[in-house]
Design a protein around this motif. Structure first.
Motif, mmCIF file in Angstrom:
data_model
loop_
_atom_site.group_PDB
_atom_site.id
_atom_site.type_symbol
_atom_site.label_atom_id
_atom_site.label_comp_id
_atom_site.label_asym_id
_atom_site.label_seq_id
_atom_site.Cartn_x
_atom_site.Cartn_y
_atom_site.Cartn_z
ATOM 1 N N ASN A 69 -0.801 5.485 22.766
ATOM 2 C CA ASN A 69 -0.420 6.543 21.835
ATOM 3 C C ASN A 69 0.943 6.297 21.207
ATOM 4 N N ILE A 70 1.836 5.641 21.947
ATOM 5 C CA ILE A 70 3.166 5.344 21.434
ATOM 6 C C ILE A 70 3.077 4.454 20.197
ATOM 7 N N ASN A 71 2.071 3.594 20.154
ATOM 8 C CA ASN A 71 1.920 2.647 19.058
ATOM 9 C C ASN A 71 1.136 3.211 17.873
ATOM 10 N N VAL A 72 0.644 4.423 18.002
ATOM 11 C CA VAL A 72 -0.096 5.054 16.904
ATOM 12 C C VAL A 72 0.896 5.697 15.945
ATOM 13 N N LEU A 73 0.659 5.532 14.647
ATOM 14 C CA LEU A 73 1.550 6.115 13.653
ATOM 15 C C LEU A 73 1.518 7.634 13.733
ATOM 16 N N SER A 74 2.702 8.220 13.825
ATOM 17 C CA SER A 74 2.824 9.670 13.904
ATOM 18 C C SER A 74 2.953 10.273 12.511
ATOM 19 N N GLY A 75 2.970 11.599 12.467
ATOM 20 C CA GLY A 75 3.167 12.278 11.189
ATOM 21 C C GLY A 75 4.505 11.917 10.566
ATOM 22 N N LYS A 76 5.530 11.765 11.420
ATOM 23 C CA LYS A 76 6.858 11.376 10.931
ATOM 24 C C LYS A 76 6.824 9.969 10.342
ATOM 25 N N ASP A 77 6.100 9.079 11.007
ATOM 26 C CA ASP A 77 5.972 7.702 10.502
ATOM 27 C C ASP A 77 5.299 7.693 9.134
ATOM 28 N N LEU A 78 4.231 8.449 9.005
ATOM 29 C CA LEU A 78 3.493 8.504 7.741
ATOM 30 C C LEU A 78 4.330 9.144 6.637
ATOM 31 N N MET A 79 5.176 10.104 7.013
ATOM 32 C CA MET A 79 6.073 10.714 6.036
ATOM 33 C C MET A 79 7.088 9.676 5.547
ATOM 34 N N THR A 80 7.600 8.879 6.470
ATOM 35 C CA THR A 80 8.530 7.802 6.104
ATOM 36 C C THR A 80 7.845 6.807 5.173
ATOM 37 N N VAL A 81 6.615 6.446 5.506
ATOM 38 C CA VAL A 81 5.842 5.541 4.657
ATOM 39 C C VAL A 81 5.689 6.122 3.259
ATOM 40 N N GLY A 82 5.326 7.401 3.187
ATOM 41 C CA GLY A 82 5.105 8.052 1.899
ATOM 42 C C GLY A 82 6.357 8.091 1.039
ATOM 43 N N ILE A 83 7.481 8.433 1.650
ATOM 44 C CA ILE A 83 8.739 8.537 0.905
ATOM 45 C C ILE A 83 9.158 7.182 0.352
ATOM 46 N N PHE A 84 9.178 6.168 1.215
ATOM 47 C CA PHE A 84 9.657 4.855 0.774
ATOM 48 C C PHE A 84 8.657 4.141 -0.132
ATOM 49 N N THR A 85 7.381 4.416 0.048
ATOM 50 C CA THR A 85 6.386 3.847 -0.865
ATOM 51 C C THR A 85 6.562 4.429 -2.259
ATOM 52 N N ALA A 86 6.818 5.728 -2.328
ATOM 53 C CA ALA A 86 7.053 6.383 -3.622
ATOM 54 C C ALA A 86 8.312 5.829 -4.282
ATOM 55 N N VAL A 87 9.380 5.671 -3.497
ATOM 56 C CA VAL A 87 10.627 5.109 -4.019
ATOM 57 C C VAL A 87 10.386 3.689 -4.524
ATOM 58 N N TYR A 88 9.644 2.914 -3.737
ATOM 59 C CA TYR A 88 9.337 1.528 -4.113
ATOM 60 C C TYR A 88 8.612 1.488 -5.462
ATOM 61 N N LEU A 89 7.583 2.301 -5.611
ATOM 62 C CA LEU A 89 6.776 2.281 -6.832
ATOM 63 C C LEU A 89 7.572 2.725 -8.047
ATOM 64 N N VAL A 90 8.380 3.769 -7.879
ATOM 65 C CA VAL A 90 9.180 4.273 -9.002
ATOM 66 C C VAL A 90 10.150 3.202 -9.483
ATOM 67 N N ILE A 91 10.879 2.586 -8.531
ATOM 68 C CA ILE A 91 11.857 1.554 -8.909
ATOM 69 C C ILE A 91 11.150 0.349 -9.517
ATOM 70 N N TYR A 92 10.043 -0.072 -8.914
ATOM 71 C CA TYR A 92 9.320 -1.237 -9.412
ATOM 72 C C TYR A 92 8.813 -1.014 -10.837
ATOM 73 N N ILE A 93 8.255 0.158 -11.084
ATOM 74 C CA ILE A 93 7.729 0.463 -12.416
ATOM 75 C C ILE A 93 8.855 0.562 -13.437
ATOM 76 N N LEU A 94 9.983 1.164 -13.044
ATOM 77 C CA LEU A 94 11.137 1.266 -13.950
ATOM 78 C C LEU A 94 11.675 -0.113 -14.310
ATOM 79 N N VAL A 95 11.815 -0.963 -13.305
ATOM 80 C CA VAL A 95 12.298 -2.329 -13.548
ATOM 81 C C VAL A 95 11.320 -3.082 -14.449
ATOM 82 N N SER A 96 10.031 -2.893 -14.206
ATOM 83 C CA SER A 96 9.013 -3.556 -15.017
ATOM 84 C C SER A 96 9.072 -3.105 -16.469
#
Length: 200
Positions: free
Chosen positions: A6-33
């Protein structure tokens, strides 16, 4: 044994972190593009510069990763967005392969190595920028759509660049080099955070 699993399963906090940084990544990447993609010759260097610019937020993200799967989700989302934008499946398929390699690199150091994090990010950058392959293999519809939005001269010029056999490998290599430089920059800027996270 069950608790360890269970320790190795992604938690809600982990998924929230993924969501935030994925959104930041996409916004910056698209702006740079959007900024760098206006000029044909500069667009060839977009993989290099976007990887450098993304180094700071992504190193912060990688410093928070302690479980397998977070990097993979980010680059699956990125690849899916590229598909939806009509840029082919390469950022999705190759992105998944590179993300899995990045995941294994991070896990091999038990998520405690800044150098491994930088290498993992650089490899992930290669997959993320694999959509440039579409300039070589793109369909007639892709070229027509590009010509309609960017102009025939733009489309023809970029296609001519990629007609040289060394350009595509050079672009992929530049994405990796940009990832290394961006990772080093991110580690330098976020040094205190890395120390706190136990990566330095």
């Amino acid at each position: 044994m069950k608790k360890q699993k269970n320790i190795n399963v992604l938690s809600g906090k982990d998924l929230m972190t993924v969501g935030i940084f994925t959104a930041v990544y996409l916004v910056i990447y698209i702006l740079v593009s959007c900024v760098l993609g206006i000029i044909p010759i500069v667009s060839i260097l977009m993989s290099f510069f976007s990887s450098i610019i993304l180094g700071i937020p992504m190193m912060l993200y990688f410093s928070k990763i302690k479980k397998f799967g977070m990097v993979l989700i980010t680059y699956i989302v990125n690849g899916t967005v590229m598909v939806l934008l009509g840029l082919g499946v390469y950022s999705l398929t190759i992105g998944i392969i590179c993300a899995l390699i990045a995941e294994l690199i991070l896990r091999s150091a038990k998520y405690q190595s800044a150098n491994r994090a930088i290498l993992a990010f650089a490899i992930a950058c290669v997959g993320a920028n694999a959509n440039t392959i579409y300039w070589v293999t793109g369909s007639a519809q892709f070229l027509e759509r590009t010509a309609a939005s960017m102009g025939t001269d733009y489309m023809t010029t970029v296609v001519n660049y990629f007609s040289y056999p060394w350009v595509l490998p050079g672009v992929m290599l530049s994405a990796f080099a940009g990832g290394l430089l961006g990772g080093l920059l991110g580690r330098s800027v976020l040094k205190k955070h890395f120390i706190k996270s136990g990566l330095i």
